[in-house]
Design an enzyme around this catalytic site. Structure first.
Site, PDB file in Angstrom:
ATOM      1  N   LEU A 125       0.840  -1.185   0.000  1.00  0.00           N
ATOM      2  CA  LEU A 125       0.000   0.000   0.000  1.00  0.00           C
ATOM      3  C   LEU A 125       0.880   1.242   0.000  1.00  0.00           C
ATOM      4  O   LEU A 125       1.971   1.247   0.588  1.00  0.00           O
ATOM      5  CB  LEU A 125      -0.897   0.027   1.254  1.00  0.00           C
ATOM      6  CG  LEU A 125      -1.861  -1.148   1.459  1.00  0.00           C
ATOM      7  CD1 LEU A 125      -2.587  -0.988   2.792  1.00  0.00           C
ATOM      8  CD2 LEU A 125      -2.852  -1.242   0.318  1.00  0.00           C
ATOM      9  N   ASP A 126       0.405   2.317  -0.646  1.00  0.00           N
ATOM     10  CA  ASP A 126       1.105   3.596  -0.560  1.00  0.00           C
ATOM     11  C   ASP A 126       1.145   4.055   0.896  1.00  0.00           C
ATOM     12  O   ASP A 126       0.278   3.695   1.697  1.00  0.00           O
ATOM     13  CB  ASP A 126       0.387   4.666  -1.401  1.00  0.00           C
ATOM     14  CG  ASP A 126       0.456   4.385  -2.890  1.00  0.00           C
ATOM     15  OD1 ASP A 126       1.366   3.650  -3.312  1.00  0.00           O
ATOM     16  OD2 ASP A 126      -0.409   4.902  -3.625  1.00  0.00           O
ATOM     17  N   ARG A 127       2.117   4.879   1.223  1.00  0.00           N
ATOM     18  CA  ARG A 127       2.279   5.364   2.605  1.00  0.00           C
ATOM     19  C   ARG A 127       0.977   5.955   3.157  1.00  0.00           C
ATOM     20  O   ARG A 127       0.579   5.674   4.287  1.00  0.00           O
ATOM     21  CB  ARG A 127       3.379   6.441   2.648  1.00  0.00           C
ATOM     22  CG  ARG A 127       3.646   6.988   4.040  1.00  0.00           C
ATOM     23  CD  ARG A 127       4.534   8.210   3.969  1.00  0.00           C
ATOM     24  NE  ARG A 127       3.835   9.301   3.275  1.00  0.00           N
ATOM     25  CZ  ARG A 127       4.409  10.454   2.925  1.00  0.00           C
ATOM     26  NH1 ARG A 127       5.701  10.642   3.141  1.00  0.00           N
ATOM     27  NH2 ARG A 127       3.711  11.389   2.317  1.00  0.00           N
TER      28      ARG A 127
END
Length: 296
Positions: free
Chosen positions: A135-137
């Site tokens: 997942l993106d940050r």
């Protein structure tokens, strides 16, 4: 991480060599090579055996995975960790927004990997970080991490074959018309940027997203999105493409009135358990900052 897995051989598998049987169970060639290097890792009816040994109906095959080292360069750090599910093979975590999955130059001690390294160090267990759905940050929600090399190999194969269903929830401004549909538009890099992506019908990679409006409130729509492919920033780019970019997305739509990160949440994960074959499904409630947008 140590794991003992036991298989009871039936008539459909009788006659196969051990290596053939394990390959059919999803073990990679690398897994088999690593197992050969481990002490008495393959037992047939309690006796150490070679991979080329043939199996018979009723045999008991035991695989003993012994991983004694941890991931290098990931310092253990005590961080909040919302564990949704854990067994001997996988761990499912509800990741908060703002936490990167992996350490990086500017985020060396605040990642999910750091938190899990600490969690297992406290238990005295070695741990190699193997995240299946990254997942993106600033994307919150569910992610599944394999706890040993075999579950990692099998989950990775399932991901490649699109056998892991990932449903996301996003918040966008306005009304989507139609309220349900499929976005089929290839995604490629934007110029020399290593991060930013765009729709590129000439050089882009195939990308498909299915969307459905869940509800409308406060001038915004809560949208369910299911990925058929897994391109970088796929949801963010696809929603911008149809004129409804995610609110709070600093890269594609810096609309920070209600939220200061992209309003994207990994809501549901469903897949077949890599070792037991059991159907698994997990959900994580919409986080407070996204609920706030809809409530006004």
């Amino acid at each position: 991480m140590e794991r003992i897995i036991t298989y009871v051989i039936d008539t459909t598998s009788a006659g196969l060599r051990i290596e053939q049987y394990l390959r059919r169970r999803g073990y990679s060639y690398q897994n088999l090579t690593q197992l050969k290097k481990m002490h008495e890792s393959i037992l047939l009816n309690g006796v150490w055996s070679y991979m080329r040994t043939s199996l018979k109906d009723g045999d008991i095959l035991t695989v003993h995975i012994q991983e004694t080292e941890s991931s290098p360069n990931i310092p253990p750090v005590k961080l909040p960790l919302d564990i949704v599910y854990e067994d001997a093979d996988i761990i499912v975590v509800n990741k908060p927004a703002g936490m990167p999955v992996h350490p990086s130059l500017n985020n060396y001690e605040n990642s999910l990997a750091n938190a899990l390294m600490y969690y297992y160090q406290e238990q005295g267990k070695p741990f190699i970080f193997r995240c299946t759905n990254r997942l993106d940050r600033d994307t919150s929600g569910l992610t599944v991490i394999a706890k040993h090399m075999v579950s990692s190999s099998i989950l990775s194969g399932m991901g490649v074959r699109h056998e892991i269903t990932r449903e996301y929830l996003a918040v966008v401004r306005g009304t989507l018309n139609p309220p349900k549909g499929t976005i089929d538009a290839p995604i490629g890099r934007t110029g020399s940027s290593l991060i930013e992506r765009k729709i590129d019908f000439e050089k882009g990679e195939h990308a498909v997203t299915h969307y459905r409006v869940v509800e409308e409130k406060n001038g915004h729509s809560l949208v369910s999105l299911i990925l058929e492919t897994g391109r970088t920033h796929q949801i963010r780019v696809h929603m911008k493409y149809i004129g409804h970019p995610l609110v709070g997305d600093y890269l594609y739509n810096p609309d920070m009135e209600y939220i200061t990160r992209q309003a994207l949440h990994s809501y549901r994960l469903s897949f077949t358990h890599p070792i037991t074959g059991e159907s698994m499904e997990f959900t994580a409630p919409l986080p407070a900052d996204m609920c706030h947008i809809l409530s006004g």
